[in-house]
Design a protein around this motif. Sequence first.
Motif, mmCIF file in Angstrom:
data_model
loop_
_atom_site.group_PDB
_atom_site.id
_atom_site.type_symbol
_atom_site.label_atom_id
_atom_site.label_comp_id
_atom_site.label_asym_id
_atom_site.label_seq_id
_atom_site.Cartn_x
_atom_site.Cartn_y
_atom_site.Cartn_z
ATOM 1 N N ASP A 95 5.073 -2.712 -11.292
ATOM 2 C CA ASP A 95 6.315 -2.749 -10.508
ATOM 3 C C ASP A 95 6.695 -1.326 -10.114
ATOM 4 O OD1 ASP A 95 6.416 -5.447 -10.884
ATOM 5 O OD2 ASP A 95 7.813 -5.343 -12.577
ATOM 6 N N ARG A 96 7.260 -1.203 -8.947
ATOM 7 C CA ARG A 96 7.720 0.126 -8.502
ATOM 8 C C ARG A 96 8.894 -0.058 -7.544
ATOM 9 N NH1 ARG A 96 5.735 0.871 -3.035
ATOM 10 N NH2 ARG A 96 4.121 -0.684 -2.649
ATOM 11 N N ASP B 256 12.666 -3.707 -5.614
ATOM 12 C CA ASP B 256 11.503 -3.529 -6.488
ATOM 13 C C ASP B 256 10.323 -4.305 -5.924
ATOM 14 O OD1 ASP B 256 12.520 -1.789 -8.262
ATOM 15 O OD2 ASP B 256 13.252 -3.306 -9.657
ATOM 16 N N LEU B 257 9.173 -3.658 -5.909
ATOM 17 C CA LEU B 257 7.954 -4.293 -5.401
ATOM 18 C C LEU B 257 6.957 -4.424 -6.538
ATOM 19 C CD1 LEU B 257 7.530 -2.190 -2.129
ATOM 20 C CD2 LEU B 257 8.643 -4.404 -2.390
ATOM 21 N N THR B 258 6.135 -5.452 -6.450
ATOM 22 C CA THR B 258 5.077 -5.629 -7.446
ATOM 23 C C THR B 258 3.733 -5.479 -6.759
ATOM 24 O OG1 THR B 258 6.442 -7.166 -8.711
ATOM 25 C CG2 THR B 258 4.084 -7.246 -9.118
ATOM 26 N N ASP B 259 2.923 -4.569 -7.276
ATOM 27 C CA ASP B 259 1.574 -4.384 -6.729
ATOM 28 C C ASP B 259 0.551 -4.991 -7.673
ATOM 29 O OD1 ASP B 259 2.701 -2.859 -4.688
ATOM 30 O OD2 ASP B 259 2.456 -0.996 -5.812
ATOM 31 N N HIS C 103 -0.334 -5.404 -2.147
ATOM 32 C CA HIS C 103 1.045 -5.875 -2.284
ATOM 33 C C HIS C 103 1.068 -7.261 -2.912
ATOM 34 C CE1 HIS C 103 2.653 -2.642 0.126
ATOM 35 N NE2 HIS C 103 1.774 -2.884 1.071
ATOM 36 N N THR D 75 -0.573 -6.041 -12.900
ATOM 37 C CA THR D 75 0.421 -5.721 -11.865
ATOM 38 C C THR D 75 1.231 -4.497 -12.297
ATOM 39 O OG1 THR D 75 1.992 -7.238 -12.890
ATOM 40 C CG2 THR D 75 0.679 -8.109 -11.082
#
Length: 209
Positions: free
Chosen positions: A186-187, A198-201, A145, A184
């Motif tokens: 985004d999803r 929205d999250l960035t892995d 994460h 990275t």
Amino acid sequence: MKVDPNMAPPLFWEQHYGKMTSEPSGRPSAVLKRFVENRATGTALELGCGRGDDAIWLASEGWQVTAVDISKTALDYARANAKRSNVTSKIDFRTCDLVSDFPDGDYDLVSALFLESPVTFPREAVLKQAAAAVRSGGMLLIAAHGPMPHSSAHSQDRVFLSPRQSLNQIDLDPAKWREVFVDTIDRPGTGPDGKAMDLTDTVIVIERI
Ligand SMILES: C[S@@+](CC[C@H](N)C(=O)[O-])C[C@H]1O[C@@H](n2cnc3c(N)ncnc32)[C@H](O)[C@@H]1O
């Protein structure tokens, strides 16, 4: 909620999974599907498999999976889910603490998806062992994460490394590895308050030469 970082890891994760009321999604992580779907199958080691969605997807794709987690409760869920999906014979679920009891052997795929912990966890050392468990021609897939805006609980006292910094930390011999993806992604996801966001892995995909 603030977590006591000194809590014993098995206890923390037992309580974490013991409190969960929602069913697992039944879907693999998008990052696993993206980088593994079209790969020749073989043996896979999944580290911190939780309630088993990724291990079950791998098994249903034809992989022979060893899936490990510190939480017996999570693995009880995972075994029941594997049974419902008729892939029991393709997955060896094991309760183990990766810090003291890393599985033997080498594998065509080693995945560490969101293998992160708010309690004591020497992630760097475990990821070094993960890399050592990849056989020649095999793949190491790591996702973590990134920081969440507006989320002090998630980000409490945490240092978020870039994908490149994370890879450098594992300190692998560049002559022995080929980079597939270090960046990275985004999803769409869910924030700690349950709201869509929205999250960035950070994602590392490398192949052992
Ligand atoms: C953030 S969860 C991620 C679970 C799953 N991989 C996913 O993507 O949803 C981290 C997982 O690592 C496991 N874990 C934490 N510390 C561990 C350890 N020392 N040994 C083995 N598993 C551990 C936890 O029980 C938990 O299932």
